[in-house]
Enzyme design. Sequence first.
Site, PDB file in Angstrom:
ATOM      1  N   LEU A  12     -30.278   3.238  10.933  1.00  0.00           N
ATOM      2  CA  LEU A  12     -30.750   2.012  10.281  1.00  0.00           C
ATOM      3  C   LEU A  12     -29.980   1.821   8.968  1.00  0.00           C
ATOM      4  O   LEU A  12     -29.297   2.724   8.508  1.00  0.00           O
ATOM      5  CB  LEU A  12     -32.254   2.116  10.037  1.00  0.00           C
ATOM      6  CG  LEU A  12     -33.079   2.262  11.324  1.00  0.00           C
ATOM      7  CD1 LEU A  12     -34.543   2.567  11.007  1.00  0.00           C
ATOM      8  CD2 LEU A  12     -32.980   0.995  12.169  1.00  0.00           C
ATOM      9  N   CYS A  68     -24.281  -1.871   5.243  1.00  0.00           N
ATOM     10  CA  CYS A  68     -24.245  -1.406   3.847  1.00  0.00           C
ATOM     11  C   CYS A  68     -23.811   0.057   3.738  1.00  0.00           C
ATOM     12  O   CYS A  68     -22.817   0.360   3.086  1.00  0.00           O
ATOM     13  CB  CYS A  68     -25.596  -1.658   3.184  1.00  0.00           C
ATOM     14  SG  CYS A  68     -25.775  -0.852   1.595  1.00  0.00           S
ATOM     15  N   CYS A 110     -21.257  -2.137   1.409  1.00  0.00           N
ATOM     16  CA  CYS A 110     -21.567  -1.914  -0.020  1.00  0.00           C
ATOM     17  C   CYS A 110     -21.308  -0.480  -0.479  1.00  0.00           C
ATOM     18  O   CYS A 110     -20.814  -0.264  -1.580  1.00  0.00           O
ATOM     19  CB  CYS A 110     -23.022  -2.243  -0.344  1.00  0.00           C
ATOM     20  SG  CYS A 110     -23.767  -3.495   0.668  1.00  0.00           S
ATOM     21  N   HIS A 117     -26.923   7.549   6.246  1.00  0.00           N
ATOM     22  CA  HIS A 117     -27.442   7.135   7.558  1.00  0.00           C
ATOM     23  C   HIS A 117     -28.693   7.934   7.912  1.00  0.00           C
ATOM     24  O   HIS A 117     -29.709   7.386   8.359  1.00  0.00           O
ATOM     25  CB  HIS A 117     -26.414   7.422   8.664  1.00  0.00           C
ATOM     26  CG  HIS A 117     -25.202   6.568   8.627  1.00  0.00           C
ATOM     27  ND1 HIS A 117     -24.003   6.959   9.175  1.00  0.00           N
ATOM     28  CD2 HIS A 117     -24.986   5.335   8.121  1.00  0.00           C
ATOM     29  CE1 HIS A 117     -23.099   6.004   9.009  1.00  0.00           C
ATOM     30  NE2 HIS A 117     -23.681   5.012   8.374  1.00  0.00           N
ATOM     31  N   PHE A 158     -30.320   2.151 -28.120  1.00  0.00           N
ATOM     32  CA  PHE A 158     -28.979   2.059 -28.693  1.00  0.00           C
ATOM     33  C   PHE A 158     -28.102   3.219 -28.222  1.00  0.00           C
ATOM     34  O   PHE A 158     -28.595   4.328 -28.116  1.00  0.00           O
ATOM     35  CB  PHE A 158     -29.123   2.056 -30.212  1.00  0.00           C
ATOM     36  CG  PHE A 158     -27.937   1.525 -30.923  1.00  0.00           C
ATOM     37  CD1 PHE A 158     -27.485   0.246 -30.678  1.00  0.00           C
ATOM     38  CD2 PHE A 158     -27.260   2.318 -31.831  1.00  0.00           C
ATOM     39  CE1 PHE A 158     -26.381  -0.257 -31.338  1.00  0.00           C
ATOM     40  CE2 PHE A 158     -26.153   1.815 -32.490  1.00  0.00           C
ATOM     41  CZ  PHE A 158     -25.716   0.542 -32.243  1.00  0.00           C
TER      42      PHE A 158
END
Length: 522
Positions: free
Chosen positions: A79, A83, A88, A138, A500
């Site tokens: 699934l 990507c 990606c 995966h 910061f």
Amino acid sequence: MTEVVNIRHEHASIREWEVRIEQLLEGSARDAAVFNVNEDDDREYDAIFLGGGGGGRFGAAYLRAMGGRQLIIEQWPFLGGSCPHNACVPHHLFSECAAELMLQRTMSGRLWFRDMTDVRASIKDVVDVFRRGRVGPHAIMNYQSKEQLDLEYVLNARGTIIDAHTVEVAGRRFRAKNLVLGLGARAQELHCPGADLKGVFNYATLVEDLDYEPGDTVVVVGGSKTAVEYGCFFNATGRRTILVVRSQLLKTITDDETRGYVVDRMRDQGVEILEGALVDRIEAGADGRACAIHIKTSKGIERIATDFVFHALGETPNSEMPAAALGVKLGAKNEVLVNSQLQTSVPNVYAIGDLIGGPMEMFKARKSGVYAARHIMGEAIEYQPKAWPDFLHTHYEVSWMGLSEQEARARYKDIITIKMPPDTPDGLNVALPASDRTMLYAFLEPKMSGFQKLILDAATRRVVGAFHVGYGAKDAFQYLNHLMKQGLTIDQLGDMDELFLNPTHFIQLARLRAGNRTLRNL
Ligand code: NAP
Ligand code: COM
């Protein structure tokens, strides 16, 4: 007849999933369909999700969490969709390499950095690292979906739509009240003589087929996110990299000044950009692999010797099967047309993710899947992706949201900008901005330390746009975009607490100007 294994009562670990997926992808079990189907549950499925990418997986998980019954059918043995397999995830790996290599080349011979003159990093090694490692993500997808999300799924078998309630897979028919199509998209083809030669790649074939080390010169065709992201990686490895762009590079960065900073830094790294250029043909060498590309520009045709051409021309939705089987209506780019409930033109059939067209981004795949699930489970929903935060990678991360400065000036009477580096003649060469992962640039190569801009409507004091080039700002933009849509003002922004040195500096800069009754640029 396809072999079927039902693993419903097995509980494989993530490591065991890795081994199984490898066997399914390349080994002995290549043709076996994996059923994780609850045969003890006699309820009708509320939805079959055809395609188990981000859209199908998140939609199915949401529907299951709401008490519904779902089944995902996915032709790959895992699934998560493209990507983690070829899109990606490798792109982020390559972009991280580009950023790392740019730092090493810029600092070459200084401090502890080795001399990078003449160092060429291997493209194939990085592709191999990805190819070996991708089974990890995966496996997590399969494990999480089964053991933690309690999803039912069929893997490694192609589902065929029979009608709006029925899908056949591995010789068995499953019926559901609704069908959710999440079939994704595929790379557009390059059409020119020689486009099918060895040595010509797109993002998907690159990670499957690269079996040699590309030579000195790389040619990338396309001018948008994918082309630039891969092009900057190839460039950072130390190769001459030429971008062949049919119109203008990176139109997607709407703010002219930000785009200018991004493109200037790409050129500084040696990326060659040919705008208004088209591919005429690709020439084969004696070994049958590409050996040169012929580029058509206003000056005529130029021949560039190269054994590696990469093209990124956008994506075509995989809408053929639902169009043929169900007659769902398609748009001009072959996308399945949906309304704001994600319903197609066919009752009880939904479509999500890349299949419904742009933006082909993860947030839209996952959100559209979830919204379809919610509608199926009886919730009133409205979903059209709009006003989303956006990003791309060069050697940097570029993040943006809202209006560009030009768009804001066209819409509002009085626009204020707050910028870093400061808008002075020597601004580019001061050591600002400086923060995580740009400190060395700030001290040693100041013009490389990034660019950031906040755009405000002076009348309402509201933030209407923001742009950032650097590293580490994507997270901030996810939340800032949400706040901007709720009417975030300079006063509210300046009243936040910054960690910061934060990558955007927006909070501290807003605080410096928020005291002004009449706002001024900074
Ligand atoms: P894209 O955004 O659709 O852009 C396609 C590019 O190819 C444009 O530069 C286009 O030129 C050019 N092109 C198209 N056909 C061509 C042809 N026949 N000859 C020459 N040039 C041609 O494609 P993409 O960058 O591959 O992205 C695809 C989708 O994935 C998009 O929705 C994108 O948002 C998403 N994506 C996102 C990221 C991210 O980091 N956020 C990364 C990759 C992809 P023109 O401009 O002239 O049309
Ligand atoms: C991410 C895939 S790589 S998914 O969206 O979690 O399914």
